[in-house]
Enzyme design. Structure first.
Site, PDB file in Angstrom:
ATOM      1  N   SER A 133       0.840  -1.201   0.000  1.00  0.00           N
ATOM      2  CA  SER A 133       0.000   0.000   0.000  1.00  0.00           C
ATOM      3  C   SER A 133       0.870   1.245   0.000  1.00  0.00           C
ATOM      4  O   SER A 133       1.988   1.242   0.537  1.00  0.00           O
ATOM      5  CB  SER A 133      -0.854  -0.023   1.273  1.00  0.00           C
ATOM      6  OG  SER A 133      -1.439   1.228   1.508  1.00  0.00           O
ATOM      7  N   TYR A 138      -1.493  -0.961  11.013  1.00  0.00           N
ATOM      8  CA  TYR A 138      -1.800  -1.502   9.687  1.00  0.00           C
ATOM      9  C   TYR A 138      -0.612  -1.273   8.745  1.00  0.00           C
ATOM     10  O   TYR A 138      -0.144  -2.200   8.069  1.00  0.00           O
ATOM     11  CB  TYR A 138      -3.063  -0.833   9.114  1.00  0.00           C
ATOM     12  CG  TYR A 138      -3.266  -1.069   7.640  1.00  0.00           C
ATOM     13  CD1 TYR A 138      -3.669  -2.306   7.157  1.00  0.00           C
ATOM     14  CD2 TYR A 138      -3.044  -0.041   6.709  1.00  0.00           C
ATOM     15  CE1 TYR A 138      -3.838  -2.519   5.792  1.00  0.00           C
ATOM     16  CE2 TYR A 138      -3.218  -0.248   5.350  1.00  0.00           C
ATOM     17  CZ  TYR A 138      -3.606  -1.494   4.893  1.00  0.00           C
ATOM     18  OH  TYR A 138      -3.770  -1.707   3.545  1.00  0.00           O
ATOM     19  N   LYS A 143       2.210  -3.890   6.697  1.00  0.00           N
ATOM     20  CA  LYS A 143       2.596  -3.879   5.274  1.00  0.00           C
ATOM     21  C   LYS A 143       4.126  -3.776   5.140  1.00  0.00           C
ATOM     22  O   LYS A 143       4.743  -4.496   4.346  1.00  0.00           O
ATOM     23  CB  LYS A 143       1.924  -2.713   4.540  1.00  0.00           C
ATOM     24  CG  LYS A 143       0.411  -2.849   4.410  1.00  0.00           C
ATOM     25  CD  LYS A 143      -0.005  -4.028   3.554  1.00  0.00           C
ATOM     26  CE  LYS A 143      -1.502  -4.190   3.445  1.00  0.00           C
ATOM     27  NZ  LYS A 143      -1.915  -5.490   2.897  1.00  0.00           N
TER      28      LYS A 143
HETATM   29  P1  NAD Z   1     -11.217  -6.476   1.353  1.00  0.00           P
HETATM   30  O1  NAD Z   1     -11.434  -6.452   2.842  1.00  0.00           O
HETATM   31  O2  NAD Z   1     -12.360  -6.198   0.469  1.00  0.00           O
HETATM   32  O3  NAD Z   1     -10.587  -7.888   0.939  1.00  0.00           O
HETATM   33  C1  NAD Z   1      -9.797  -8.656   1.813  1.00  0.00           C
HETATM   34  C2  NAD Z   1     -10.330 -10.084   1.766  1.00  0.00           C
HETATM   35  O4  NAD Z   1      -9.543 -10.879   2.666  1.00  0.00           O
HETATM   36  C3  NAD Z   1     -11.789 -10.177   2.210  1.00  0.00           C
HETATM   37  O5  NAD Z   1     -12.530 -10.966   1.305  1.00  0.00           O
HETATM   38  C4  NAD Z   1     -11.711 -10.829   3.582  1.00  0.00           C
HETATM   39  O6  NAD Z   1     -12.847 -11.598   3.888  1.00  0.00           O
HETATM   40  C5  NAD Z   1     -10.432 -11.667   3.446  1.00  0.00           C
HETATM   41  N1  NAD Z   1      -9.808 -11.938   4.735  1.00  0.00           N
HETATM   42  C6  NAD Z   1      -9.553 -11.067   5.733  1.00  0.00           C
HETATM   43  N2  NAD Z   1      -8.961 -11.707   6.757  1.00  0.00           N
HETATM   44  C7  NAD Z   1      -8.833 -13.004   6.387  1.00  0.00           C
HETATM   45  C8  NAD Z   1      -8.301 -14.163   7.015  1.00  0.00           C
HETATM   46  N3  NAD Z   1      -7.800 -14.118   8.250  1.00  0.00           N
HETATM   47  N4  NAD Z   1      -8.344 -15.335   6.345  1.00  0.00           N
HETATM   48  C9  NAD Z   1      -8.877 -15.402   5.099  1.00  0.00           C
HETATM   49  N5  NAD Z   1      -9.386 -14.341   4.453  1.00  0.00           N
HETATM   50  C10 NAD Z   1      -9.365 -13.154   5.099  1.00  0.00           C
HETATM   51  O7  NAD Z   1     -10.005  -5.479   1.051  1.00  0.00           O
HETATM   52  P2  NAD Z   1      -9.445  -4.961  -0.322  1.00  0.00           P
HETATM   53  O8  NAD Z   1      -9.717  -3.506  -0.389  1.00  0.00           O
HETATM   54  O9  NAD Z   1      -9.841  -5.826  -1.434  1.00  0.00           O
HETATM   55  O10 NAD Z   1      -7.888  -5.104  -0.042  1.00  0.00           O
HETATM   56  C11 NAD Z   1      -7.156  -6.242  -0.434  1.00  0.00           C
HETATM   57  C12 NAD Z   1      -5.712  -6.094   0.016  1.00  0.00           C
HETATM   58  O11 NAD Z   1      -5.190  -4.890  -0.533  1.00  0.00           O
HETATM   59  C13 NAD Z   1      -5.544  -5.983   1.529  1.00  0.00           C
HETATM   60  O12 NAD Z   1      -4.369  -6.670   1.893  1.00  0.00           O
HETATM   61  C14 NAD Z   1      -5.371  -4.494   1.745  1.00  0.00           C
HETATM   62  O13 NAD Z   1      -4.608  -4.220   2.907  1.00  0.00           O
HETATM   63  C15 NAD Z   1      -4.635  -4.086   0.493  1.00  0.00           C
HETATM   64  N6  NAD Z   1      -4.827  -2.667   0.139  1.00  0.00           N
HETATM   65  C16 NAD Z   1      -6.090  -2.173   0.001  1.00  0.00           C
HETATM   66  C17 NAD Z   1      -6.257  -0.833  -0.312  1.00  0.00           C
HETATM   67  C18 NAD Z   1      -7.645  -0.235  -0.454  1.00  0.00           C
HETATM   68  O14 NAD Z   1      -7.770   0.981  -0.371  1.00  0.00           O
HETATM   69  N7  NAD Z   1      -8.690  -1.016  -0.669  1.00  0.00           N
HETATM   70  C19 NAD Z   1      -5.143  -0.004  -0.494  1.00  0.00           C
HETATM   71  C20 NAD Z   1      -3.873  -0.555  -0.362  1.00  0.00           C
HETATM   72  C21 NAD Z   1      -3.716  -1.897  -0.038  1.00  0.00           C
HETATM   73  C1  UD1 Z   2      -6.459   5.621   3.860  1.00  0.00           C
HETATM   74  C2  UD1 Z   2      -5.640   4.990   4.963  1.00  0.00           C
HETATM   75  C3  UD1 Z   2      -4.363   4.404   4.371  1.00  0.00           C
HETATM   76  C4  UD1 Z   2      -4.699   3.413   3.250  1.00  0.00           C
HETATM   77  C5  UD1 Z   2      -5.557   4.146   2.203  1.00  0.00           C
HETATM   78  C6  UD1 Z   2      -5.991   3.247   1.084  1.00  0.00           C
HETATM   79  C7  UD1 Z   2      -6.150   6.308   6.987  1.00  0.00           C
HETATM   80  C8  UD1 Z   2      -5.630   7.286   7.991  1.00  0.00           C
HETATM   81  N1  UD1 Z   2      -5.308   5.998   5.974  1.00  0.00           N
HETATM   82  O1  UD1 Z   2      -5.709   6.629   3.323  1.00  0.00           O
HETATM   83  O2  UD1 Z   2      -3.621   3.715   5.356  1.00  0.00           O
HETATM   84  O3  UD1 Z   2      -3.504   2.941   2.655  1.00  0.00           O
HETATM   85  O4  UD1 Z   2      -6.737   4.667   2.848  1.00  0.00           O
HETATM   86  O5  UD1 Z   2      -6.880   2.290   1.594  1.00  0.00           O
HETATM   87  O6  UD1 Z   2      -7.246   5.806   7.117  1.00  0.00           O
HETATM   88  N2  UD1 Z   2     -11.527  12.087   3.631  1.00  0.00           N
HETATM   89  C9  UD1 Z   2     -12.501  12.992   3.996  1.00  0.00           C
HETATM   90  N3  UD1 Z   2     -13.656  12.517   4.541  1.00  0.00           N
HETATM   91  C10 UD1 Z   2     -13.898  11.179   4.737  1.00  0.00           C
HETATM   92  C11 UD1 Z   2     -12.895  10.259   4.348  1.00  0.00           C
HETATM   93  C12 UD1 Z   2     -11.723  10.745   3.804  1.00  0.00           C
HETATM   94  O7  UD1 Z   2     -12.321  14.197   3.840  1.00  0.00           O
HETATM   95  O8  UD1 Z   2     -14.965  10.810   5.245  1.00  0.00           O
HETATM   96  C13 UD1 Z   2     -10.301  12.587   2.987  1.00  0.00           C
HETATM   97  C14 UD1 Z   2      -9.001  12.219   3.683  1.00  0.00           C
HETATM   98  O9  UD1 Z   2      -8.638  13.186   4.620  1.00  0.00           O
HETATM   99  C15 UD1 Z   2      -8.031  12.138   2.495  1.00  0.00           C
HETATM  100  C16 UD1 Z   2      -8.911  11.673   1.327  1.00  0.00           C
HETATM  101  O10 UD1 Z   2     -10.249  11.993   1.707  1.00  0.00           O
HETATM  102  O11 UD1 Z   2      -7.544  13.409   2.179  1.00  0.00           O
HETATM  103  C17 UD1 Z   2      -8.822  10.189   1.061  1.00  0.00           C
HETATM  104  O12 UD1 Z   2      -9.070   9.479   2.277  1.00  0.00           O
HETATM  105  P1  UD1 Z   2      -9.116   7.876   2.325  1.00  0.00           P
HETATM  106  O13 UD1 Z   2     -10.056   7.380   1.305  1.00  0.00           O
HETATM  107  O14 UD1 Z   2      -9.363   7.500   3.749  1.00  0.00           O
HETATM  108  O15 UD1 Z   2      -7.673   7.423   1.864  1.00  0.00           O
HETATM  109  P2  UD1 Z   2      -6.217   7.809   2.451  1.00  0.00           P
HETATM  110  O16 UD1 Z   2      -6.274   8.983   3.339  1.00  0.00           O
HETATM  111  O17 UD1 Z   2      -5.300   7.893   1.301  1.00  0.00           O
END
Ligand code: NAD
Ligand code: UD1
Length: 336
Positions: free
Chosen positions: A124, A148, A152
């Site tokens: 991430s 978190y 990572k």
């Molecule tokens: P998500 O929660 O939709 O998907 C994660 C999946 O993992 C879910 O289906 C959940 O049921 C499963 N899971 C959680 N714990 C588990 C366990 N102990 N055993 C088996 N399955 C388990 O999240 P996502 O947004 O699809 O994210 C996927 C990956 O990408 C995660 O590792 C997350 O940290 C990373 N990531 C997400 C974002 C984002 O903004 N969505 C950004 C950066 C990194």
């Molecule tokens: C968040 C996570 C980060 C993760 C990323 C992608 C936090 C502190 N950080 O970051 O660890 O990697 O998501 O999943 O949660 N905002 C508002 N109102 C809201 C929600 C968000 O103004 O209700 C603003 C935030 O201040 C930011 C932007 O929108 O400026 C995006 O926020 P968000 O979607 O939470 O993503 P990140 O801040 O990038």
């Protein structure tokens, strides 16, 4: 030969399964549905027109996870499964370390036992902490500002150490920026349980009338309009990045790290405006105080992914908001 997709029922995982199946890969999914539903996988099958095996298993249940290795010929792994709520990770750090790191260790030990030599990991942009300079490159300084993020960073380190000890291992660390949007069909999308922490799911719930307004966390940042700037990327572009990562791993041993973003930064106000345009409704907001731990501005330098993975995001912000709205308006109660 199949790709084991852990967390394949989740938001990014389900979209990636669709792209993998379309690209001709066989997939096997392992998920405990903690933050998703098996219905998402039925929808993946419907979109792709292909069937695949699924295992309902917790990453911490090593014998349960081993069944997926025993019963299939796995040749690579894409590892999405884990917990991702920043605020919860501050309250329950041990749960995050146990699940994210413990789950990864089980997976890696099984990969060694079954001779699986490729892993693509969901890292991430959070590993850049609060960046001093933007755009961030893969060489920018790393830091973790919450448990978190620490999971990572630690998993990236564990994977690099494993690669150093086992030179025939291919490790791809994909650092996602801010995934939004959904599959064109409206069948898959982001379906967070409880009150969303991230901007887009919150904005879409305001558009649906579930919440009265968006709280804009800070209007006095040194950015174009005072609100926070992020690099939003369409989840289907992100999914394609995983297909490219497997291609890279097939040709390269070693550890590759890549930013997956668009290279463009959009402010909270710009996102609200784009979403209003996409849904044809007003999205009221109130500017409140800053959220602790938020960076003013984060966006990616994605030249490395372009050069080495032959990957670049192609979908713009209007398409991201249109597709996000298509999903939430068709599935106001999520994927059931
Ligand atoms: P998500 O929660 O939709 O998907 C994660 C999946 O993992 C879910 O289906 C959940 O049921 C499963 N899971 C959680 N714990 C588990 C366990 N102990 N055993 C088996 N399955 C388990 O999240 P996502 O947004 O699809 O994210 C996927 C990956 O990408 C995660 O590792 C997350 O940290 C990373 N990531 C997400 C974002 C984002 O903004 N969505 C950004 C950066 C990194
Ligand atoms: C968040 C996570 C980060 C993760 C990323 C992608 C936090 C502190 N950080 O970051 O660890 O990697 O998501 O999943 O949660 N905002 C508002 N109102 C809201 C929600 C968000 O103004 O209700 C603003 C935030 O201040 C930011 C932007 O929108 O400026 C995006 O926020 P968000 O979607 O939470 O993503 P990140 O801040 O990038």
């Amino acid at each position: 030969m199949a790709v084991l997709v852990t967390g394949g029922a989740g938001y990014i995982g389900s979209h990636t399964c669709v792209r993998l199946l379309e690209a001709g890969y066989d997939v096997v999914v392992a998920d405990n549905y903690y933050n998703s539903s098996p219905a998402a996988l039925e929808r993946v099958k419907k979109i792709s027109g292909r069937d695949f095996k699924t295992y309902e298993v917790d990453m911490l249940d090593k014998p349960g996870l081993e069944k997926a290795f025993e019963e299939n010929r796995i040749d690579s792994v894409i590892h999405f499964a884990g917990l991702k709520a920043v605020g919860e990770s501050v309250e329950k750090p041990l749960l995050y370390y146990r699940t994210n790191i413990g789950g990864t260790l089980n997976l890696l030990e099984l990969m060694v036992k079954y001779g699986v030599n490729t892993i693509v990991f969901s890292s991430s942009a959070t590993v850049y902490g609060i960046p001093e300079k933007v755009p961030v490159t893969e060489e920018s300084p790393l830091s973790a500002i919450n448990p978190y993020g620490m999971t990572k960073l630690n998993i990236e380190g564990i994977l690099r150490d494993c690669q150093a000890a086992q030179p025939d291992l291919s490790v791809v660390l994909l650092r996602y920026f801010n995934p939004i949007g959904s599959h064109k069909s409206g069948l898959l999308g982001e379906d967070p349980k409880g009150i969303p922490n991230n901007l887009l799911p919150y904005v879409s719930r305001v558009a649906l009338g579930i919440y009265p307004h968006v709280n804009v966390y800070g209007g006095d940042y040194p950015t174009k309009d005072g609100t926070g700037v992020r690099d939003y990327i369409h989840v289907v572009d992100l999914a394609e990045g995983h297909v490219k990562a497997l291609g890279w791993a097939a040709e390269n041993k070693g550890a590759g790290v890549f930013n997956l973003g668009t290279g463009e930064g959009y402010s909270v106000f710009e996102i609200i405006a784009a979403f209003e345009k996409a849904c044809g409704r007003r999205v009221p907001y109130q500017v409140t105080g800053r959220r602790a731990g938020d960076a003013p501005i984060v966006f990616a330098d994605c030249r490395k992914a372009k050069a080495e993975l032959d990957w670049a995001a192609v979908r713009g912000i209007d398409e991201m908001c249109r597709d996000a709205w298509n999903f939430v308006s068709k599935n106001p109660e999520g994927i059931k």
